[in-house]
Design a protein around this motif. Structure first.
Motif, mmCIF file in Angstrom:
data_model
loop_
_atom_site.group_PDB
_atom_site.id
_atom_site.type_symbol
_atom_site.label_atom_id
_atom_site.label_comp_id
_atom_site.label_asym_id
_atom_site.label_seq_id
_atom_site.Cartn_x
_atom_site.Cartn_y
_atom_site.Cartn_z
ATOM 1 N N ASN A 6 -29.365 21.983 4.729
ATOM 2 C CA ASN A 6 -29.323 23.216 5.508
ATOM 3 C C ASN A 6 -29.486 24.397 4.555
ATOM 4 O O ASN A 6 -28.538 24.841 3.920
ATOM 5 N N CYS A 7 -30.720 24.871 4.429
ATOM 6 C CA CYS A 7 -31.044 25.860 3.387
ATOM 7 C C CYS A 7 -30.610 27.270 3.741
ATOM 8 O O CYS A 7 -30.086 28.003 2.897
ATOM 9 N N CYS A 8 -30.832 27.676 4.980
ATOM 10 C CA CYS A 8 -30.526 29.065 5.349
ATOM 11 C C CYS A 8 -30.016 29.181 6.779
ATOM 12 O O CYS A 8 -30.224 30.196 7.441
ATOM 13 N N GLY A 9 -29.350 28.120 7.255
ATOM 14 C CA GLY A 9 -28.793 28.151 8.600
ATOM 15 C C GLY A 9 -29.756 27.694 9.678
ATOM 16 O O GLY A 9 -29.535 27.937 10.858
ATOM 17 N N GLU A 10 -30.826 26.981 9.275
ATOM 18 C CA GLU A 10 -31.850 26.577 10.235
ATOM 19 C C GLU A 10 -31.379 25.494 11.197
ATOM 20 O O GLU A 10 -31.950 25.322 12.274
ATOM 21 N N PHE A 11 -30.355 24.722 10.810
ATOM 22 C CA PHE A 11 -29.798 23.731 11.721
ATOM 23 C C PHE A 11 -28.838 24.429 12.677
ATOM 24 O O PHE A 11 -27.972 25.198 12.263
ATOM 25 N N GLY A 12 -29.002 24.164 13.958
ATOM 26 C CA GLY A 12 -28.140 24.783 14.955
ATOM 27 C C GLY A 12 -26.718 24.266 14.877
ATOM 28 O O GLY A 12 -26.416 23.317 14.151
#
Length: 330
Positions: A323-329
């Motif tokens: 999860n690099c920058c919050g892309e996973f919900g």
């Protein structure tokens, strides 16, 4: 007073009419002439880097935008990017990954109606974007549209006409803004690990929507075109045809040719979970990778970004799951 850089790239907000239809013609000065109160919020400097319909936006343009942000970051308190709505979510996602080392607030905005037209949402969106960029508490990339402040890697355009054209997918909005007043619901967490800038993407990634009756043989052209990753938009939580028009032989063939298959859902909300049904498990057993609950825009651009870093399949999968920058919900 905060110092804000306004980057213009064209889009509907900058369009004027003509015999061939709307086309972007207005520069930054012309845009600000419709919102003079913006000058009272910040010291605005203008730079025009593109003037195109966002349907013409390409991966090399994402790199140009990211490079411009990197070169300007130390000289400004925030950056606002005026962009067409049709591909804004792709650009904001790509820029989110390429600028993980960002220490300032970068805001994308635009309009559904040209700013020169009566009733345009462009005036309010531009004002809200500058107000958000002036916030000292926000860092990273955001889309500000229709009064909502949304992470740049978690948005999709969901309406072709409504003022609330964008929705935050699988997570809550960061905040809202109205008439110069910000309300932040929750500050996003910092990127994982040691964030670094990597301003490059590799476009050998294909996104293909699976439909009933689709022949998998159509994707043979991907091999000839030297694609390295194929994203299949599957049914529901990740189901693929496995009887007639089965995708299983193709997934096996692609794996043997060094092409990675990544599966995501066609559904707008919820997650892809290929462990639930047999059709999903068969694909997993042959090397397909489940994408989780990223937006299609974030998934495509993240894989393009990753592919520019490494072509090793195991390393690609490891970075995809990070999860690099919050892309996973949530």
């Amino acid at each position: 007073m905060k110092k804000i850089l306004l980057l213009t790239t064209g889009g509907t907000i900058a369009c004027t009419g003509g015999g061939a239809g709307y086309a972007p013609t207005l520069d930054g000065s012309a845009l600000l002439s419709y919102v003079p109160e913006v000058r009272g919020l910040a010291d605005i400097e203008l730079t025009g880097i593109l003037n195109i319909d966002s349907s013409n936006m390409q991966p090399e343009d994402w790199e140009l935008i990211a490079k411009t942000i990197r070169d300007a970051e130390d000289r400004y308190d925030g950056i606002v990017i005026v962009h067409g709505t049709d591909t804004m979510a792709y650009t904001s996602s790509a820029v989110s990954f390429m600028t993980l080392g960002l220490r300032k607030c970068v805001v994308f905005t635009g309009a559904q109606i040209p700013i020169s037209k009566e009733g345009s949402d462009g005036r309010e969106n531009l004002l809200d974007a500058v107000c958000t960029a002036c916030s000292s508490g926000l860092t990273g990339v955001y889309v500000v549209f229709g009064g909502k402040i949304m992470p740049g890697c978690c948005v999709s355009k969901c309406d072709t006409e409504a003022r609330a054209a964008f929705q935050c997918v699988n997570r809550r909005e960061v905040g809202c803004v109205h008439q110069g007043k910000l309300r932040i619901f929750e500050y996003p967490s910092a990127p994982a690990g040691r964030p670094e800038w990597h301003i490059r993407v590799d476009n050998r990634v294909l996104l293909w929507k699976v439909t009933p009756g689709l022949s998998p043989d159509l994707l043979d052209a991907c091999i000839e075109a030297r694609y390295k990753i194929i994203i299949l938009e599957a049914f529901g939580v990740g189901g693929l045809p496995m009887l007639r028009n089965s995708f299983l032989p193709k997934i096996i063939e692609w794996r043997e040719r060094g092409i990675l298959t990544v599966v995501t859902s066609q559904c707008h909300r919820g997650r892809c979970d290929m462990t639930i049904y047999e059709t999903g498990r068969l694909a997993l057993n042959q090397g397909a990778v489940c994408a989780g609950n990223m937006t299609r825009e974030a998934l495509l651009t993240k894989l393009m970004w990753i592919l520019s870093i490494t072509e090793d399949t195991d390393e690609i999968i490891a970075l995809l799951r990070q999860n690099c920058c919050g892309e996973f919900g949530l």
